[in-house]
Scaffold this motif. Structure first.
Motif, PDB file in Angstrom:
ATOM      1  N   MET A 138       0.844  -1.173   0.000  1.00  0.00           N
ATOM      2  CA  MET A 138       0.000   0.000   0.000  1.00  0.00           C
ATOM      3  C   MET A 138       0.894   1.243   0.000  1.00  0.00           C
ATOM      4  SD  MET A 138      -2.736   1.117   2.916  1.00  0.00           S
ATOM      5  CE  MET A 138      -1.614   1.069   4.278  1.00  0.00           C
ATOM      6  N   GLU A 139       0.653   2.158  -0.909  1.00  0.00           N
ATOM      7  CA  GLU A 139       1.403   3.402  -0.981  1.00  0.00           C
ATOM      8  C   GLU A 139       0.570   4.534  -0.398  1.00  0.00           C
ATOM      9  OE1 GLU A 139       2.596   4.268  -4.949  1.00  0.00           O
ATOM     10  OE2 GLU A 139       4.337   2.946  -4.840  1.00  0.00           O
ATOM     11  N   VAL A 140       1.181   5.292   0.490  1.00  0.00           N
ATOM     12  CA  VAL A 140       0.532   6.460   1.079  1.00  0.00           C
ATOM     13  C   VAL A 140       1.241   7.683   0.517  1.00  0.00           C
ATOM     14  CG1 VAL A 140      -0.011   7.649   3.214  1.00  0.00           C
ATOM     15  CG2 VAL A 140       0.010   5.162   3.154  1.00  0.00           C
ATOM     16  N   LYS A 141       0.469   8.587  -0.106  1.00  0.00           N
ATOM     17  CA  LYS A 141       1.068   9.754  -0.756  1.00  0.00           C
ATOM     18  C   LYS A 141       0.531  11.041  -0.140  1.00  0.00           C
ATOM     19  CE  LYS A 141       1.781   7.446  -5.139  1.00  0.00           C
ATOM     20  NZ  LYS A 141       1.559   7.491  -6.574  1.00  0.00           N
ATOM     21  N   ASP A 142       1.395  12.068  -0.111  1.00  0.00           N
ATOM     22  CA  ASP A 142       0.976  13.381   0.371  1.00  0.00           C
ATOM     23  C   ASP A 142       0.279  14.151  -0.755  1.00  0.00           C
ATOM     24  OD1 ASP A 142       3.021  14.238  -1.280  1.00  0.00           O
ATOM     25  OD2 ASP A 142       4.145  15.268   0.279  1.00  0.00           O
ATOM     26  N   SER A 143      -0.008  15.415  -0.529  1.00  0.00           N
ATOM     27  CA  SER A 143      -0.734  16.214  -1.510  1.00  0.00           C
ATOM     28  C   SER A 143       0.039  16.420  -2.811  1.00  0.00           C
ATOM     29  CB  SER A 143      -1.098  17.570  -0.914  1.00  0.00           C
ATOM     30  OG  SER A 143       0.075  18.278  -0.569  1.00  0.00           O
ATOM     31  N   ASN A 144       1.358  16.323  -2.764  1.00  0.00           N
ATOM     32  CA  ASN A 144       2.184  16.499  -3.953  1.00  0.00           C
ATOM     33  C   ASN A 144       2.528  15.190  -4.643  1.00  0.00           C
ATOM     34  OD1 ASN A 144       2.280  19.264  -3.554  1.00  0.00           O
ATOM     35  ND2 ASN A 144       4.099  19.135  -2.281  1.00  0.00           N
ATOM     36  N   GLY A 145       2.086  14.059  -4.102  1.00  0.00           N
ATOM     37  CA  GLY A 145       2.364  12.761  -4.703  1.00  0.00           C
ATOM     38  C   GLY A 145       3.615  12.091  -4.190  1.00  0.00           C
ATOM     39  N   ASN A 146       4.270  12.677  -3.180  1.00  0.00           N
ATOM     40  CA  ASN A 146       5.452  12.046  -2.579  1.00  0.00           C
ATOM     41  C   ASN A 146       5.008  10.897  -1.685  1.00  0.00           C
ATOM     42  OD1 ASN A 146       7.233  13.973  -3.696  1.00  0.00           O
ATOM     43  ND2 ASN A 146       6.719  15.386  -2.051  1.00  0.00           N
ATOM     44  N   ILE A 147       5.738   9.804  -1.715  1.00  0.00           N
ATOM     45  CA  ILE A 147       5.393   8.636  -0.911  1.00  0.00           C
ATOM     46  C   ILE A 147       5.816   8.868   0.533  1.00  0.00           C
ATOM     47  CG2 ILE A 147       5.811   6.174  -0.572  1.00  0.00           C
ATOM     48  CD1 ILE A 147       6.121   5.946  -3.600  1.00  0.00           C
ATOM     49  N   LEU A 148       4.885   8.608   1.468  1.00  0.00           N
ATOM     50  CA  LEU A 148       5.141   8.756   2.904  1.00  0.00           C
ATOM     51  C   LEU A 148       5.434   7.395   3.512  1.00  0.00           C
ATOM     52  CD1 LEU A 148       2.202  11.160   3.835  1.00  0.00           C
ATOM     53  CD2 LEU A 148       4.595  11.768   3.542  1.00  0.00           C
ATOM     54  N   SER A 149       6.251   7.388   4.557  1.00  0.00           N
ATOM     55  CA  SER A 149       6.536   6.166   5.304  1.00  0.00           C
ATOM     56  C   SER A 149       6.557   6.502   6.791  1.00  0.00           C
ATOM     57  CB  SER A 149       7.876   5.564   4.854  1.00  0.00           C
ATOM     58  OG  SER A 149       8.915   6.485   5.065  1.00  0.00           O
ATOM     59  N   ASP A 150       6.605   5.464   7.627  1.00  0.00           N
ATOM     60  CA  ASP A 150       6.643   5.674   9.078  1.00  0.00           C
ATOM     61  C   ASP A 150       7.848   6.524   9.455  1.00  0.00           C
ATOM     62  OD1 ASP A 150       4.348   4.300   9.740  1.00  0.00           O
ATOM     63  OD2 ASP A 150       5.390   2.406  10.058  1.00  0.00           O
ATOM     64  N   GLY A 151       7.637   7.481  10.353  1.00  0.00           N
ATOM     65  CA  GLY A 151       8.729   8.301  10.852  1.00  0.00           C
ATOM     66  C   GLY A 151       8.992   9.569  10.066  1.00  0.00           C
ATOM     67  N   ASP A 152       8.292   9.769   8.963  1.00  0.00           N
ATOM     68  CA  ASP A 152       8.478  10.990   8.177  1.00  0.00           C
ATOM     69  C   ASP A 152       7.943  12.206   8.925  1.00  0.00           C
ATOM     70  OD1 ASP A 152       9.656   9.761   6.041  1.00  0.00           O
ATOM     71  OD2 ASP A 152       7.835   9.646   4.837  1.00  0.00           O
ATOM     72  N   SER A 153       8.474  13.380   8.579  1.00  0.00           N
ATOM     73  CA  SER A 153       7.958  14.644   9.083  1.00  0.00           C
ATOM     74  C   SER A 153       7.154  15.300   7.970  1.00  0.00           C
ATOM     75  CB  SER A 153       9.096  15.565   9.499  1.00  0.00           C
ATOM     76  OG  SER A 153       9.786  15.027  10.589  1.00  0.00           O
ATOM     77  N   VAL A 154       5.998  15.831   8.349  1.00  0.00           N
ATOM     78  CA  VAL A 154       5.123  16.480   7.374  1.00  0.00           C
ATOM     79  C   VAL A 154       4.686  17.833   7.915  1.00  0.00           C
ATOM     80  CG1 VAL A 154       4.253  14.340   6.370  1.00  0.00           C
ATOM     81  CG2 VAL A 154       3.084  15.322   8.319  1.00  0.00           C
ATOM     82  N   THR A 155       4.242  18.701   7.014  1.00  0.00           N
ATOM     83  CA  THR A 155       3.739  20.009   7.399  1.00  0.00           C
ATOM     84  C   THR A 155       2.329  20.179   6.833  1.00  0.00           C
ATOM     85  OG1 THR A 155       4.214  22.364   7.365  1.00  0.00           O
ATOM     86  CG2 THR A 155       4.761  21.155   5.397  1.00  0.00           C
ATOM     87  N   LEU A 156       1.495  20.925   7.536  1.00  0.00           N
ATOM     88  CA  LEU A 156       0.127  21.178   7.090  1.00  0.00           C
ATOM     89  C   LEU A 156       0.134  22.235   5.998  1.00  0.00           C
ATOM     90  CD1 LEU A 156      -1.709  21.349  10.523  1.00  0.00           C
ATOM     91  CD2 LEU A 156      -1.742  19.486   8.907  1.00  0.00           C
ATOM     92  N   ILE A 157      -0.700  22.047   4.981  1.00  0.00           N
ATOM     93  CA  ILE A 157      -0.766  23.018   3.894  1.00  0.00           C
ATOM     94  C   ILE A 157      -2.040  23.862   3.968  1.00  0.00           C
ATOM     95  CG2 ILE A 157       0.640  21.628   2.349  1.00  0.00           C
ATOM     96  CD1 ILE A 157      -1.988  20.850   0.897  1.00  0.00           C
ATOM     97  N   LYS A 158      -2.857  23.625   4.997  1.00  0.00           N
ATOM     98  CA  LYS A 158      -4.127  24.333   5.128  1.00  0.00           C
ATOM     99  C   LYS A 158      -4.504  24.399   6.605  1.00  0.00           C
ATOM    100  CE  LYS A 158      -8.910  23.909   3.665  1.00  0.00           C
ATOM    101  NZ  LYS A 158      -9.896  23.106   2.959  1.00  0.00           N
ATOM    102  N   ASP A 159      -5.158  25.487   7.028  1.00  0.00           N
ATOM    103  CA  ASP A 159      -5.687  25.559   8.393  1.00  0.00           C
ATOM    104  C   ASP A 159      -6.792  24.514   8.542  1.00  0.00           C
ATOM    105  OD1 ASP A 159      -4.001  27.665   8.834  1.00  0.00           O
ATOM    106  OD2 ASP A 159      -5.562  29.192   8.925  1.00  0.00           O
ATOM    107  N   LEU A 160      -6.733  23.721   9.619  1.00  0.00           N
ATOM    108  CA  LEU A 160      -7.714  22.662   9.839  1.00  0.00           C
ATOM    109  C   LEU A 160      -8.392  22.840  11.184  1.00  0.00           C
ATOM    110  CD1 LEU A 160      -5.592  19.595   8.698  1.00  0.00           C
ATOM    111  CD2 LEU A 160      -7.304  20.817   7.372  1.00  0.00           C
ATOM    112  N   LYS A 161      -9.725  22.723  11.207  1.00  0.00           N
ATOM    113  CA  LYS A 161     -10.474  22.739  12.454  1.00  0.00           C
ATOM    114  C   LYS A 161     -10.511  21.318  12.990  1.00  0.00           C
ATOM    115  CE  LYS A 161     -13.499  26.484  11.099  1.00  0.00           C
ATOM    116  NZ  LYS A 161     -14.884  26.889  10.826  1.00  0.00           N
ATOM    117  N   VAL A 162     -10.340  21.171  14.309  1.00  0.00           N
ATOM    118  CA  VAL A 162     -10.379  19.858  14.949  1.00  0.00           C
ATOM    119  C   VAL A 162     -11.809  19.581  15.374  1.00  0.00           C
ATOM    120  CG1 VAL A 162      -9.523  18.463  16.859  1.00  0.00           C
ATOM    121  CG2 VAL A 162      -8.007  20.106  15.736  1.00  0.00           C
ATOM    122  N   LYS A 163     -12.347  18.446  14.939  1.00  0.00           N
ATOM    123  CA  LYS A 163     -13.721  18.092  15.279  1.00  0.00           C
ATOM    124  C   LYS A 163     -13.876  17.944  16.788  1.00  0.00           C
ATOM    125  CE  LYS A 163     -15.393  15.645  11.246  1.00  0.00           C
ATOM    126  NZ  LYS A 163     -15.923  14.376  10.753  1.00  0.00           N
ATOM    127  N   GLY A 164     -14.955  18.478  17.323  1.00  0.00           N
ATOM    128  CA  GLY A 164     -15.251  18.315  18.735  1.00  0.00           C
ATOM    129  C   GLY A 164     -14.560  19.315  19.644  1.00  0.00           C
TER     130      GLY A 164
END
Length: 69
Positions: A1-27
């Protein structure tokens, strides 16, 4: 199973990512701001979601709102 970010880069365990949009947390009134960095991510069974820790709490984020660093 391939997990990709918004740009199509493949993600794996331990990677660091940054948010590209303000997100509201449910609840809650918390808003995660664009540019926030999540380190040591963990993949889930769903290729569209990852587990991570932000501000000391565990959070599940959609990969469409993330960019690999």
């Amino acid at each position: 199973m391939e997990v990709k970010d918004s740009n199509g880069n493949i993600l794996s365990d331990g990677d660091s990512v940054t948010l590209i949009k303000d997100l509201k947390v449910k609840g809650s009134s918390l808003v995660l701001k664009r540019g926030k960095v999540a380190k040591n991510t963990k993949l889930t069974d769903d290729p569209d979601e990852i587990d991570c820790k932000l501000d000391g709490s565990k959070t599940v984020l959609r990969t469409e709102f993330l960019k690999k660093i």
